[in-house]
Every structure is written in C-alpha cells, then in structure tokens.
Motif scaffolding. Sequence first.
Motif, PDB file in Angstrom:
ATOM      1  N   LEU A 166      21.332 102.364  -3.958  1.00  0.00           N
ATOM      2  CA  LEU A 166      21.082 102.426  -2.520  1.00  0.00           C
ATOM      3  C   LEU A 166      20.650 101.064  -1.990  1.00  0.00           C
ATOM      4  O   LEU A 166      21.035 100.668  -0.883  1.00  0.00           O
ATOM      5  N   VAL A 226      23.696  99.026  -1.284  1.00  0.00           N
ATOM      6  CA  VAL A 226      24.389  99.434  -0.061  1.00  0.00           C
ATOM      7  C   VAL A 226      23.642  98.956   1.178  1.00  0.00           C
ATOM      8  O   VAL A 226      24.250  98.449   2.128  1.00  0.00           O
ATOM      9  N   GLN A 247      26.862 104.098   5.617  1.00  0.00           N
ATOM     10  CA  GLN A 247      26.068 103.682   4.462  1.00  0.00           C
ATOM     11  C   GLN A 247      25.991 104.793   3.424  1.00  0.00           C
ATOM     12  O   GLN A 247      26.101 104.539   2.216  1.00  0.00           O
ATOM     13  N   TYR A 248      25.808 106.020   3.906  1.00  0.00           N
ATOM     14  CA  TYR A 248      25.724 107.133   2.962  1.00  0.00           C
ATOM     15  C   TYR A 248      27.051 107.332   2.229  1.00  0.00           C
ATOM     16  O   TYR A 248      27.066 107.636   1.026  1.00  0.00           O
ATOM     17  N   PHE A 263      27.202 104.793  -0.487  1.00  0.00           N
ATOM     18  CA  PHE A 263      26.267 105.160  -1.531  1.00  0.00           C
ATOM     19  C   PHE A 263      26.809 106.328  -2.344  1.00  0.00           C
ATOM     20  O   PHE A 263      26.747 106.325  -3.584  1.00  0.00           O
TER      21      PHE A 263
END
Length: 289
Positions: free
Chosen positions: A29, A32, A52-53, A56
């Motif tokens: 994380l 990212v 972003q998720y 990740f």
Amino acid sequence: MQIDDVLKGAYKRLTFVTDTPQLDAQLLLAKVLEVSTSYFYTWPEKIVSEAQYASFDALLSRREMGEPVAYLLGYQAFWTLELEVEPCTLIPRADTERLVEVALSVLEAQEQGASSERLRILDLGTGTGAVALALAAERPNAEVLGVDLIEDAVQLAQRNAAQNRLMNARFLQSSWFDALDNTAVFDLIVSNPPYIDPEDEHLSQGDVRFEPKSALVANNHGLADIEHIIHRAPRFLTASGWLMFEHGYDQANAVQTALCTAGFVAVESFQDLGGNDRVTIGQWPSKKS
C-alpha cells in the motif's frame, strides 16, 4: 475506504500466504500511495481512492499467488543498501549478509598485513550485485569485480552500483572465470552460487517458485558449481588469498572436504543467525610455505 479498513482487509487475505501479512500489506500500500509505512500510523483515517485501491488490489492478488514482495516493489534492502531487483536474479536475503560479514573479517586481517596495493575482490554469480556492492561500500579502497552469466543481471548490478554511488565496483558478463583476463588475480573470491539439489521439494514452495532456477539449482546434490569454482579458483588467487562460499545448511562438510582436497588451508565454516552452517572459507597457501 479508509487506510485502516483497507489494511485490515489485506491482512486477512494474506494470513495464509505469508508469515508477515501485515508488513507485506503495508509495503504494497505504501508503494501505491507513495508514502512510508509510518504514514499509516499517523493518518489511518485517510481515504484511499478507487484508482489507488484498484492498483493495491492488483498487487495484493499477485502476492496471494505467492509472488515475492521484493519483485512487486522492485527493490530489496540488503546490508546498508537499497537494491533494485528483477525476476532475472535471486532476491538478496538476510542469510547472505553473513557472507559479507565473514568476508569483511578476512579483509581486515589482510589489510593489516598488506602492502599499499589495493585489495582485489571477485564476486562470482553476482546477481543484483548485493555482495559485491556491500563489500565495495565497506571497503572503498578495494577494487571489486562482480561477474554473472546473465547479461540482464550484469546490467542490473551496474544500475545498483550507480544508484548507490559506488564507483569502485564494476561488473562483467562471464560464466564463472571464463571471461576474466589471464593475468587477473584476487585477494578474495566470494560466491553465493546455485547450491540447491534439483530434487529438493522446496523448489515448488514459497518465493523460490518465482526466482530463476538457474540461480538456485546445481547438479551433484547442489555441489557441482561449488566444486567447479574450487577447482579453478587457485589460478586466480594471490598467495594467501581466500575463497569463500555461501552454501546450504547441510553442505558444510562436503564443501570443507572439497577445499581441503584441492589444497586449501585454514578451512572453516560459519553459522548464520539461525544457527545453520552457512559460509565456508579456505585460504590458498603462500608460495613460501
């Protein structure tokens, strides 16, 4: 989603994949979000965007399949260095730092009784350049040469030298000693060669599934490359020069025997942090003896 919630979900997904699920998730994380892992303790309520998720989650899925964190991050810490890593080479491991420690102790003794000439060090099968660069960093007055059969690995090691600003290390493509100049001699030769038996069941487990087999496996129960190096090394060693290997936990007796049979003296093995025999060394006798 908040950072705290994202990480909690990731921990659960990695629980049965790795012994370090929290660290792995935090490192991925952090990559990212382009932050350090300490950021998560300061700002656990910060929002992770959908984009972003998604990034990740893609990394997390690859980790769930067993892909090493170092390959996902693109780097690995080793000694005092940060090294770029690629699937063409092994990932530098903490056990290999023991090889660096033993090498430095030998170099210290050589420096105390040496002339003004610079010490010359050869690292066989250099991979990322980890051992060569660690020694170059600790001994800036030494000349360090690392060789590897794989051209991509040589280029990687060169980049790592540049990124760590180590000007006393250079790298060359070579199958062990084959590309070296006929006049080349070294005060110390180190190697972390392939030493795993091709039939070893661990080759189908964990991170090593993703690492190049050519850098892991050797014939004759993992001893073929070590024996080849021992046979050829005397030609490239100075009188009283040293040869040392990292090897498997159960190979110390075999490596000691091979060194003694080849005429090396002061043969000795050293344990790693886990208490396993990990490094074996031998000295080529002085011409005066």
